[in-house]
Design a protein around this motif. Structure first.
Motif, PDB file in Angstrom:
ATOM      1  N   SER A 197       0.835  -1.201   0.000  1.00  0.00           N
ATOM      2  CA  SER A 197       0.000   0.000   0.000  1.00  0.00           C
ATOM      3  C   SER A 197       0.867   1.248   0.000  1.00  0.00           C
ATOM      4  O   SER A 197       0.528   2.261  -0.616  1.00  0.00           O
ATOM      5  N   GLN A 254      -6.875   0.606  -0.267  1.00  0.00           N
ATOM      6  CA  GLN A 254      -7.190  -0.620   0.443  1.00  0.00           C
ATOM      7  C   GLN A 254      -8.471  -0.570   1.272  1.00  0.00           C
ATOM      8  O   GLN A 254      -9.368  -1.372   1.061  1.00  0.00           O
ATOM      9  N   ASP A 271      -6.019  -1.880  -4.776  1.00  0.00           N
ATOM     10  CA  ASP A 271      -5.358  -2.412  -3.575  1.00  0.00           C
ATOM     11  C   ASP A 271      -6.350  -3.266  -2.800  1.00  0.00           C
ATOM     12  O   ASP A 271      -7.252  -2.751  -2.147  1.00  0.00           O
ATOM     13  N   GLU A 272      -6.183  -4.580  -2.913  1.00  0.00           N
ATOM     14  CA  GLU A 272      -7.086  -5.549  -2.271  1.00  0.00           C
ATOM     15  C   GLU A 272      -8.558  -5.267  -2.534  1.00  0.00           C
ATOM     16  O   GLU A 272      -9.348  -5.086  -1.598  1.00  0.00           O
TER      17      GLU A 272
HETATM   18 MG   LIG Z   1      -2.001  -2.690   2.249  1.00  0.00          MG
END
Ligand SMILES: [Mg+2]
Ligand SMILES: Nc1ncnc2c1ncn2[C@@H]1O[C@H](COP(=O)(O)OP(=O)(O)OP(=O)(O)O)[C@@H](O)[C@H]1O
Ligand SMILES: Nc1ncnc2c1ncn2[C@@H]1O[C@H](COP(=O)(O)OP(=O)(O)OP(=O)(O)O)[C@@H](O)[C@H]1O
Ligand SMILES: O[C@@H]1[C@@H](O)[C@H](O)OC[C@H]1O
Ligand SMILES: [Mg+2]
Lengths: 353, 332, 508, 310
Positions: free
Chosen positions: C49, C91, C170-171
């Motif tokens: 991240s 995220q 991000d995820e």
């Molecule tokens: Mg992360």
């Protein structure tokens, strides 16, 4: 150096020092403390005494702010407390008897406790926004105080009661001993038990705290109650100081001073992490600032402007952005071009006035 | 792994057709306001007359403008404590400059602009120096008040003919009256509404209140918007001062002490959350009317002593807030 | 489809990011080419991240250069990055819950009319973007009224609204179920085929293998290497990521799979006809000591709501609850805690972390709350406890005094787990405990759950990852349309069987 | 009598007729900011009673001009016979007074004057001359202490308030030319507590204060506390001159802690009643009725004290 600059008490303490230096420059004997009639006398002692009520109110305010709240009603509570105590004394045949004084104190504190409970009820049970919930008592409270005193300034002579405001104990002002004593006890309790952490958790994330089993509502209720109680105590000190219950003016705008003290002390109004030692310094800064206005002989016409500039300078210096700047300025090998602690010129300006 | 195919439709959320929850607090305010009017009307003679309702607006035009500006700031999750002082400053600037012989066309922009500049300073302090709004604007409050005293400690009457002409413009429709102040205030309300609901700036104001970090990560212009919100509030305070100067035809450095609390109370009573992100300008206008109505009731009651006045104001505020809270909770 | 030869659209060289004293990134190189899906891999706290935030201007690197389209850039923030064609879904879901879905998608690229927002057009366009993501929700509903999963999809919609050259996710799949994931992948592939460069972060290895073309692996803030997905077997990837061999993990999984279902006694917790108006339909459930019960269901099927009723987080208005045979009512989480029932919410940000407190304070919070404020845990005991959980769960940085907000998402999740384990509950209800957790840690959490169950703890386990639920549960309750529709034996159930039940086809 | 006797819906009464002989008077008070004000309010409420032929409508503006304007407007719509008020500020009354005039309702000012170019907007002003009060204090000081090289400090009232500005001006003009030197001047905000703190500061700062001039008794009483706390004797080591003559102040004067007090008479009720009756009856009244402000030294205070009303 960087570490020192980053310490949360650095700027409040620096502000206090600058103010004291400014006073000493204007009046070299400013810091002198003499013994007179067996007690200490001098500007620093006066400052300690005038800090006392503000410190108590700010103490309660800090705890309330930790839970993400605010208590605007403290000034009104101060007025109610003084009104109850002095009216009781005035109506009693023997205002000098310790029993009467204790009853007066007890009655006043009990009523203020109830007022605190009331605020807590509105905020934690009814879920009314703190600013508006306490605005109600801020308005009505002074009315209650005036109702008690009949709109007049109630005055009375009572030796024991007067001691609260202008007496001395072991050479120190009783008011200061009480306020600093209460402060120390509360600070000790809050930090030595888990109370501080639970309050902070409640202030930062109430939902998470509830799920973690924190009794957020009870805690919130408790801090408003405490704030009412401390404001009540402050009201006793204030009314004992002049032996008069002035329902209109006692504690007027003390909520703003208290909030300012909390903020100068480095506690964020958004709740969570709080800092009682900072509040202590903040209260001292404000009391000293008021004294400074007189000692420097600032004209009443520019007094508010002067206060504003000091507050602006202090808060700007304390701002995260400035701190970062200063910290990185001292951390680096210090290029001479860098406007070093950008603060210096401003603070000397304050001194010069 | 990529097992698939349950019907998409099952995942569609059934969106209830009932009223949007966001409007409930405002609706609550409205209902209680109406109740108060009806109760007042049944208790006092002449209470429900057009004159009383017109006066409600005329007497509170300046507060309406302050509340509109305050709504912007509170929606971003901030607060502006300076508005009462800035209003006073604006009245003082207006009166002093008019007295010095400057024409209104020059004076008006200067008076309003004083508010704008102070608002800008707040915005910069709050955003760039990350000073807490409460403190930044508290400093601004002291500053503006201090400046008032420096400019003119005594109250100054305004007798500039064209300014007085502007101030005393009134339209009458039957029993209803509309002053220039009210007209300006309504225009400000309309503008506030349009800006909040139909511009990116307005929606960003809401977004910041909903989560500043999120708004930033969404790539919204957080810095500019936040600063602008304070500029709007400062400008509204300057304009409010102008309206107050028109209303009272004078400038006075002690005007508007604690008026910021009225403005904040109006906004909050109007259903806006102090934590930011939820609320409406029209709610704030209702809030102002509630406060004005409380004052009207006090006057109509006519027998209250000074302290009962304070207590009754407190009690009415309490009843109001609790009722509104009950109404907006009932359906959640 | 991978255009190996095309010049990189993003080229980061020697990037370092520091949060004194932590050095989150240390001289990392990273290249992203047009028309590829590039996975960024690493453990929790590896710096994924942070690398993304360095690129989009949220963190400013202390060293290194960033080239976008061959031009050196230091973006001033997401807005600037977006203006230069770099769109990001960060995220944690970073949208505004108080705004409508349409606004969340369109703000920044909103259609205008006479200089103002064109609401009808905005809703229309938002609806079509939602459609593309397979979501049929009302664009004018407020975002906060939707589940986290829906919000995550909305965030992705937002990122794909404006024409971007680079899309960073991000995820994005952490709270999506298989079906949503499949849909997302379709969209991602389509974008890739249009020449968009996609940076993708996920802890699900199978997803990575399914969708990515290349990958870059980070470990402890340093670059391990860049690989073509096809050339790197999973075992090797894991080794690169965690610096240990895969065997450790497999050993952990063994324990879970071979755990025996305990013999039934009186149920620890028994609920009959528990329900709540507007929430889940009344349901029955028995939970036994030493047993792991999985909850399976689609997004929005009511698993979370069921869990909240079990644990006092929400108050049930019908039904009965018996703890160890005693009838009680769990009105508050605190009351539930009194019976040894613990609940970790799926909403880490909103209902889990107390981000302004330290790791230490977050870990002891529940334990301390239960003891009451007057009996503070002795400092020495706290330090030992915290140190042991930091070590046991591999929380990084291993600093008890670090503020929780400075921890990576996965590490925050571990802290929350520690908070509840510290209370030594009899029943632990875990709602998405492995969301955002890296492979290594996930296996360890699964092992932990199995171990705890073996020691007699009863566990309710909710996860969007069906395989995980299947692997770990002795018994599986299946939810559909906010109703409990079936209960099946975890040992014997097959994936297909469960999927059928979830989708509304089969029977138990 | 407010609702009953009047035609429903009529916003304006036909001229100032009072069918039942009762005068409906709307009074808008500044607020209740001081003991002085409370005495003023009490005097008005006690005089304008039903027995005396009045129906008093009273409202407290909480120190806000807008509330006062609002109240006056409301009295106009309610159709009272006479409006009286103590203006918060001197300026800003023209529009609402014009409305009253247009509605045919006479207006009487009490305590504080208004600053208006049009004198026909109100019938009469009843109150004190704040400048004169300051002058009286200054004259007494000059008479007593000129030639002794006294150094004086001044405790000002609320910054910007008319009594503060006027009393400062009056005092300064009276002491000009004497050898009394005003070495310091700060605001004590008309309150006891602030009077005390500011005086403490003065005592920290100057070693040679001979006299305190306080703009009201309350600040003077605060100063007494501060002087005593510093181990000095108020009234002797440091002389004190104040304005107001409320009971506590008179007591301190009689006790020798204050040296001189100029009265600021709050008992405006009887005058107001008289003027209101005359105005309603259509009689001529004086435009400006300055109430007589006495002054007391320690001797006369002892005499006056037993009969003081407030
Ligand atoms: Mg992360
Ligand atoms: N604002 C911050 N202040 C201090 N440290 C930080 C901050 N942000 C991140 N870190 C630290 O930097 C390191 C890298 O964090 P990062 O969020 O990049 O990890 P990640 O690879 O994305 O992990 P995850 O898979 O858990 O999301 C961690 O050790 C984290 O604690
Ligand atoms: N505020 C709301 N308004 C309307 N429906 C809601 C609201 N919140 C939740 N729901 C619905 O309640 C149902 C159950 O949600 P719940 O969060 O329990 O599901 P879940 O199975 O845990 O799914 P998830 O994977 O999202 O966690 C869903 O249909 C959801 O859409
Ligand atoms: O002390 C008095 C003050 O409080 C009042 O407002 O005006 C007259 C003064 O004498
Ligand atoms: Mg869920």
């Amino acid at each position: 150096m960087t570490k020192l600059l980053r310490h949360h008490l650095f700027w409040p303490v620096a502000a206090l020092v600058v103010l004291l230096v400014a006073n000493t420059v204007a009046r070299p004997s400013f810091l002198a403390i003499t013994v007179r009639d067996g007690h200490l006398f001098g500007a620093p002692i006066d400052i300690l005494r005038t800090t006392a009520p503000l410190l108590l109110v700010a103490l309660g305010m800090t705890l309330v702010i930790a839970t993400r709240g605010i208590d605007l009603s403290v000034g009104a509570v101060v007025a109610v407390s003084g009104a109850v105590a002095l009216s009781h004394l005035a109506s009693s045949p023997n205002p000098d008897s310790p029993v009467t004084v204790l009853t007066a104190v007890g009655l006043a504190l009990a009523l203020c406790l109830v007022l605190g409970v009331w605020n807590g009820f509105l905020v934690s049970v009814l879920g009314i926004q703190p600013i508006i919930a306490t605005l109600i008592l801020m308005t009505a409270g002074r009315g209650v105080a005036m109702l008690i005193t009949g709109g007049m300034i109630t005055t009375v002579n009572s030796g024991p009661f007067k001691t609260l405001g202008s007496g001395f104990w072991l050479g120190l002002p009783v008011a200061a001993v009480i306020a600093f004593g209460v402060f120390a006890v509360v600070a000790f309790v809050v930090r030595r038990t888990a109370l501080g952490m639970l309050l902070e958790a409640t202030g930062i994330n109430p939902a998470a705290s509830r799920l973690s089993g924190v009794r957020s509502k009870t805690l919130t209720w408790t801090v408003y109650t405490a704030s009412g109680l401390f404001a009540g105590l402050a009201g006793l000190l204030i009314s004992a100081d002049t032996m008069a219950a002035d329902a209109n003016n006692a504690g007027l705008f003390i909520e703003l001073d208290a909030i300012l003290a909390v903020v100068i002390g480095g506690t964020a109004l958004s709740g969570g992490k709080f800092n009682l030692s900072g509040t202590l310094v903040g209260a001292l800064v404000i009391a000293t600032l008021e004294r400074t206005v007189t000692v420097l002989g600032i004209s009443p016409l520019v007094t508010p402007l002067f206060m504003a500039l000091v507050v602006i300078v202090v808060t700007l210096l304390q701002s995260p952005r400035m701190r970062e700047r200063l910290a990185s300025a001292t951390r680096r090998p210090t290029p001479p071009s860098e406007p070093q602690p950008a603060a210096r010129p401003d603070s000397t300006e304050v001194k010069a006035r | 792994m990529t097992t698939s195919a349950p019907a998409r439709a099952s995942r569609a959320l059934k969106i209830p057709t009932r009223l949007d929850r966001r409007y409930l607090p405002v609706l609550g305010t409205f209902v209680v306001l109406a109740l108060m009017l009806i109760l007042g009307g049944s208790r006092y003679e002449n209470f429900l007359s057009p004159a009383v309702v017109s006066n409600l607006f005329i007497n509170n035009a300046h507060l309406i403008v302050l509340a509109v500006g305050m709504t912007f700031v509170i929606l971003t999750g901030g607060i502006d404590l300076s508005v009462g002082s800035v209003l006073a400053l604006s009245t003082v600037v207006t009166a002093t400059l008019l007295q010095a012989g400057l024409p209104p066309a020059v004076v008006i922009p200067l008076a309003v602009g004083a508010g704008t500049v102070i608002g800008l300073a707040h915005g910069v302090m709050v955003h760039y120096f990350q000073v807490q709004p409460f403190v930044a604007t508290l400093a601004g409050m002291f500053f503006a008040r201090g400046l008032c005293f420096v400019i003119a400690p005594e109250s100054i009457a305004i007798d500039n003919a064209s300014f007085v002409g502007l101030a005393s413009w009134v339209q009458i429709f039957g029993g209803w009256r509309m002053s220039s102040g009210v007209l300006i205030a309504l225009v400000v309300v309309g503008a506030g509404f349009l800006v909040l609901h139909f511009t990116r700036f307005g929606r960003t104001v809401y977004a910041i209140g909903g989560g500043e970090q999120s708004a930033l990560l969404m790539g919204l212009p957080v810095a500019r918007t936040k600063v602008l919100a304070y500029v709007v509030s400062g400008t509204c305070a300057g304009l409010g001062g102008l309206l107050f100067a028109m209303y009272s035809r004078s400038g006075y450095s002690l005007t508007g002490v604690a008026m910021e609390l009225d403005a904040i109370a109006a906004v909050v009573i109007g259903g806006t959350l102090l934590t930011g992100g939820t609320g409406f300008v029209l709610g704030s206008v209702l809030g102002v009317l509630v406060l004005g109505l409380i004052q009207t009731i006090i006057t109509f009651e006519g027998t209250l002593s000074s302290w009962w006045t304070k207590i009754v104001i407190g009690v009415l505020l309490l009843i109001f807030v609790v009722l509104q809270r009950a109404l907006s909770l009932r359906k959640t | 489809m991978t255009q190996q030869t095309a010049p990189a659209v993003v080229e980061m060289t020697g990037i370092s990011v520091e949060f004194p004293p932590v050095r989150a990134l240390d001289g990392v190189d990273f290249r992203l080419r047009p028309g590829e899906i590039h996975a960024l891999m690493g453990e929790n706290g590896a710096g994924k991240s942070t690398l993304i935030k360095a690129l989009t201007g949220i963190h400013s690197p202390t060293a290194g250069t960033i080239l976008v389209d061959g031009v050196e850039r230091r973006f001033t923030g997401p807005a600037d990055a977006r203006a230069h064609g770099v769109s990001t879904v960060y995220q944690e879901v970073n949208l505004c819950e108080n705004l409508t879905v349409a606004e969340n998608i369109m703000l920044g690229a909103e259609p205008r009319l006479l200089g103002g927002l064109h609401w009808p057009a905005m809703r229309r366009q938002a609806a079509s973007h939602l459609e593309r993501m397979g979501l049929s929700i009302d664009p004018s509903s407020s975002l906060g009224s939707h589940s986290l999963a829906v919000q995550q999809l909305v965030a992705i919609c937002r990122a794909t609204v404006s024409d971007c050259k680079v899309l960073i996710l991000d995820e994005p799949t952490s709270s999506l179920d298989t079906d949503e994931v499949a849909h997302l992948f379709t969209v991602m592939r389509a974008l890739r085929d249009d020449g968009v460069a996609i940076l993708f972060v996920s802890h699900f290895l199978d997803q990575i293998y399914e969708v990515s073309d290349r990958m870059t692996v980070l470990r402890n803030g340093a670059l391990v290497g860049e690989y073509a997905t096809a050339d790197l077997p999973a075992a090797e990837l894991v080794q690169h990521m965690i610096g240990r061999s895969m065997e450790v993990l497999e050993a952990a999984e063994e324990v879970v799979e071979h755990a025996e279902r305990p013999a039934a006694a009186t149920p620890l917790l028994q609920v009959v006809g528990l329900g709540r108006k507007g929430s889940v339909q009344p349901f029955d459930l028995d939970l036994y000591e030493g047993e792991v019960v999985g909850l399976a269901g689609l997004l929005g099927s009511g698993r979370t709501e069921l869990a909240r009723l079990l644990t006092g987080a929400d108050r049930a208005d019908v039904g009965q609850t018996r703890v160890s045979g005693q009838t009680t009512r769990l009105r508050t989480p605190r009351a539930a805690m009194g019976h040894g029932i613990a609940y970790t919410s799926e909403d880490r940000k909103g209902e889990g972390v107390v981000d302004g407190l330290t790791v230490r304070e977050n870990i002891v919070l529940a334990l301390q709350a239960r003891r009451g404020w007057m009996r503070p845990l002795p400092r020495k005991q706290v330090d030992e406890l915290v140190a042991s959980y930091i070590q046991q769960l591999g929380i990084r940085p291993a600093d008890p005094e670090a503020l929780l907000r400075n921890l990576s998402g996965g590490n925050q999740q571990k802290v929350l787990l520690a908070r509840w384990l510290a209370t030594a509950p009899q029943l632990l209800v875990l709602d998405e405990p492995t969301r955002g957790i890296d492979v290594g840690a996930k296996a360890e959490i699964q092992k932990l759950v199995a171990d705890l169950a073996a020691e007699g703890m009863s566990v309710v386990f909710i996860s969007a990852e069906l395989e995980e639920v299947l692997r770990i549960s002795h018994r599986i309750a299946v939810m559909r349309d906010r109703r409990k529709v079936a209960e099946i034996d975890g040992g014997r159930a097959t994936m297909d069987q469960v999927v059928d039940l979830i989708a509304g086809g089969g029977t138990a | 009598s407010d609702a009953g006797g009047e035609p429903a819906g009529g916003g304006e009464t036909d001229a100032a007729t009072t069918d039942d002989g009762v005068i409906t008077l709307g009074f808008s008070q500044v607020g209740a900011e001081s003991g002085w004000r409370a005495a003023n309010t009490k005097s008005i409420q006690d005089t304008l009673t039903a027995e005396n032929g009045f129906d008093l409508k009273f409202s407290d503006a909480q120190q806000k001009q807008e509330n006062q304007i609002q109240a006056i407007r409301s009295y106009i719509t309610q159709g009272v016979d006479v409006i009286a008020f103590s203006p918060v500020v001197e300026t800003g009354w023209d529009p609402v007074l014009q409305e009253a005039k247009a509605a045919g309702i006479p207006v009487i000012l009490t305590d504080r004057a208004v600053d208006s170019s049009d004198e026909t907007l109100y019938e009469s002003f009843i109150g004190s001359d704040f400048v004169k009060e300051g002058e009286m204090a200054g004259e007494w000081v000059v008479e007593q202490y000129d030639g002794e090289g006294y150094k004086a400090v001044e405790l000002q009232g609320t910054t910007g308030a008319a009594p503060a500005i006027d009393r400062k001006e009056g005092f300064e003009s009276a002491v000009a030319g004497s050898d009394l030197e005003i070495i310091d001047s700060q605001t004590g905000n008309f309150t006891r507590a602030e009077g005390k703190t500011v005086m403490e500061g003065f005592l920290n700062k100057h070693d040679d204060i001979d006299l305190v001039f306080a703009h009201n008794d309350d600040m003077g009483l605060g100063a007494i506390e501060a002087i005593e706390a510093a181990g000095m004797t108020p009234g002797e080591d440091i002389k004190i001159v104040t304005i107001d003559a409320v009971k506590d102040g008179m007591q301190a004067l009689a006790d020798g802690k204050i040296n001189y007090i100029v009265e600021c008479n709050p008992l405006l009720g009887p005058d107001l009643a008289e003027i209101a009756q005359k105005v309603v009856a259509g009689e001529e009244v004086e435009k400006r009725i300055v109430v007589e402000d006495l002054a007391f030294d320690q001797e006369s205070a002892k005499e006056a004290l037993p009969t003081r009303e407030y």
